[in-house]
Design a protein around this motif. Sequence first.
Motif, short mmCIF file in Angstrom:
data_model
loop_
_atom_site.label_atom_id
_atom_site.label_comp_id
_atom_site.label_asym_id
_atom_site.label_seq_id
_atom_site.Cartn_x
_atom_site.Cartn_y
_atom_site.Cartn_z
N LEU A 243 0.84 -1.19 0.00
CA LEU A 243 0.00 0.00 0.00
C LEU A 243 0.88 1.25 0.00
N LEU A 244 0.67 2.11 -1.01
CA LEU A 244 1.41 3.35 -1.13
C LEU A 244 0.47 4.51 -0.84
N GLU A 245 0.84 5.34 0.14
CA GLU A 245 0.06 6.51 0.50
C GLU A 245 0.92 7.75 0.27
N VAL A 246 0.42 8.68 -0.52
CA VAL A 246 1.16 9.88 -0.89
C VAL A 246 0.37 11.11 -0.49
N GLU A 247 1.07 12.06 0.09
CA GLU A 247 0.47 13.35 0.43
C GLU A 247 1.27 14.43 -0.28
N LEU A 248 0.60 15.21 -1.12
CA LEU A 248 1.26 16.24 -1.91
C LEU A 248 1.00 17.61 -1.32
N HIS A 249 2.09 18.39 -1.19
CA HIS A 249 1.99 19.75 -0.66
C HIS A 249 2.21 20.79 -1.75
N ALA A 250 2.74 20.40 -2.89
CA ALA A 250 2.97 21.32 -4.00
C ALA A 250 2.96 20.52 -5.30
N GLY A 251 2.46 21.15 -6.36
CA GLY A 251 2.45 20.52 -7.67
C GLY A 251 1.33 19.55 -7.90
N ALA A 252 0.33 19.54 -7.02
CA ALA A 252 -0.75 18.56 -7.16
C ALA A 252 -1.50 18.71 -8.48
N ASP A 253 -1.59 19.94 -8.99
CA ASP A 253 -2.31 20.16 -10.24
C ASP A 253 -1.61 19.52 -11.43
N GLU A 254 -0.32 19.17 -11.28
CA GLU A 254 0.44 18.55 -12.36
C GLU A 254 0.66 17.06 -12.15
N LEU B 160 19.57 20.83 -4.77
CA LEU B 160 19.03 19.56 -5.23
C LEU B 160 17.92 19.86 -6.22
N ALA B 161 18.06 19.37 -7.45
CA ALA B 161 17.08 19.59 -8.51
C ALA B 161 16.45 18.25 -8.87
N VAL B 162 15.16 18.11 -8.59
CA VAL B 162 14.46 16.85 -8.81
C VAL B 162 13.09 17.12 -9.39
N LEU B 163 12.55 16.12 -10.05
CA LEU B 163 11.17 16.23 -10.52
C LEU B 163 10.20 16.15 -9.36
N ALA B 164 10.48 15.27 -8.42
CA ALA B 164 9.57 15.05 -7.29
C ALA B 164 10.37 14.96 -6.00
N ASN B 165 9.99 15.75 -5.02
CA ASN B 165 10.61 15.71 -3.70
C ASN B 165 9.62 15.07 -2.74
N PHE B 166 9.91 13.83 -2.34
CA PHE B 166 9.06 13.11 -1.41
C PHE B 166 9.71 12.95 -0.05
N MET B 167 10.61 13.87 0.29
CA MET B 167 11.26 13.82 1.60
C MET B 167 10.34 14.29 2.71
N GLY B 168 9.32 15.08 2.38
CA GLY B 168 8.46 15.67 3.38
C GLY B 168 8.95 17.05 3.78
N MET C 184 16.29 23.20 -2.32
CA MET C 184 15.61 22.14 -3.06
C MET C 184 14.74 22.76 -4.14
N GLY C 185 14.85 22.24 -5.37
CA GLY C 185 13.97 22.64 -6.46
C GLY C 185 13.25 21.42 -6.99
N ALA C 186 11.92 21.43 -6.95
CA ALA C 186 11.13 20.27 -7.37
C ALA C 186 9.83 20.74 -7.99
N LEU C 187 9.30 19.97 -8.94
CA LEU C 187 8.01 20.28 -9.55
C LEU C 187 6.85 19.77 -8.72
N ILE C 188 7.10 18.70 -7.98
CA ILE C 188 6.11 18.10 -7.08
C ILE C 188 6.78 17.91 -5.73
N ALA C 189 6.07 18.20 -4.65
CA ALA C 189 6.64 18.01 -3.32
C ALA C 189 5.59 17.41 -2.40
N GLY C 190 6.04 16.50 -1.54
CA GLY C 190 5.14 15.87 -0.59
C GLY C 190 5.87 14.82 0.22
#
Length: 393
Positions: A20-31, A193-201, A218-224
Motif C-alpha cells: 500500500l502506497l500513501e502519498v500526500e502532496l503539498h505542491a504541484g498537485a495540479d500537475e 538539489l534539482a528533482v522532478l519530485a521531492n518526497f522527503m516531506g 531544493m527545487g522540485a516540480l512536485i513536493a510531498g
Amino acid sequence: MNARNDVLPLRVTQQLPTGLLEVELHAGADELDALLGFAARANAKRGFLFVSKVLGKHWPVRPGRMLAIHERLAAGVPDAPGPVLFIAMAETGLGLGQGVFEAWLRAHPGQQALFLQTTRYRVGTGPIIEFEEAHSHAPRQFLHMPDGAQEQALLKSARTIVLVDDEASTGNTFLNLTQACRRLNPALERVHLAVLANFMGAEATDVLSARFGLPTTMGALIAGAYRFTPADCPVDAAPAQRYDAQAERGASTAFGRLGLARALRTPDRLARDLAATIAPQDRVLVLGTGEFMHPSTLLGAALERLGVDVVVQSTTRSPILTWGAIGHALGLPDNYGEGIPNFIYNVAPGQYDHVLVCHETPAGEALPGFARLLNARLFHYHAEDDVEEVPVR
C-alpha cells in the motif's frame, strides 16, 4: 486511485501488488497526472516506483516536453557562487541532469560550469569516488575524476554543487555524494538539489542545510511525502549489478563520465537524413540505452524540429511489474555485457513505424537481436556528431 482534489494537501492512495502506497502532496498537485504515474517493483528494498512521464525512461515523452522540463528545473537553481558543478545520478537521472546543465548554460552564457555523471561502469584508469544508493536495485555507483586539465580545475574550484535526479525520497544518496565531493573540494559553499519530485516531506526538506552542513536548497516540480506498507509477496532476487574493475563494458568517456564544460552538439545532419526517410504520418521512437540517454533526446528533439512525430525513451536495468503506469514490458539482453536483465517498458513490437536505437557500446550480440524484435535501426555514437549506423542482420 483514491484522491481528494479540492484542497491541499492532496492525498493519494494506491493499492499495489507489492503493498500500500500513501502519498500526500503539498505542491504541484495540479500537475500530478501529467508528471507522474505509479508502478510496482519486485524489489525487497522498495516495492514501488514513481514513474515519471517527462523523464524519458519508463514512459515515452515528446522531446520538446522534456527540454521544457529541463529549463524549469534549471530556472530553479538559485544564483550562487561559481564555478557550478552539476552531477546527474545514474541510471535514471542521467538524461535529466545533462539536460538541466545545458539549459542552465543557455540561461547563463559565459559563466563557468562543469557537468559530471555518476555511473555504474569503470572507464579509464583514473581515480574514482565510490558511494551507494542504498535503496537502488543496483546500489554501487562511481564518480570519475575528470582527465582534462580544464575539467579538473573546474571540479576542484567549484563553489556550488547541483545534484540532479528524478526524485528525492530520503536524501541519503545526495548526502553521501556531497560529503565525498567536499572531501575532494573543501571550497564548496552551497548545495542545490534539482528533482522532478521531492518526497522527503516538509520537515526533512526544511533541515537540509543543517544535515548537509552547507546552505542547501531544493527545487522540485512536485513536493510531498509518502508511506509504503509492503505486502507479503515474492521479490526478484536476480542481480542487477556485477562490477568487475577489469572488465571493459564499452561505456564511453565522451559524454559526461569524465566531465564536460559545454553542451553536447546535436547530430543535425543525421537528423536531416533520417527525417527524409520518414513519412509525415509515421510514428517514431528514439530509444536510448541504459546510461546513454541525453544524446538520444537531442536526436529526437532535432527530428521534432523537422516536423517528425517522435517520442524518446530508454532501456533500463530496473525490474518493474506490469501494472499501473507500466502497461507492457520487454526483456532484452544487456548491451554493456554484465549479463544482467535489461528492460524496455510501454513499448510493444509494431507500436512505432520507426525505432531508432542509440547506443554508446559496440553492438555486440545483444543489440542486433533486440533491433530485430522491434524492427529497429542501430546507431553507435562514437562521439556526439560521429554516429555510425550498424547493420542489423
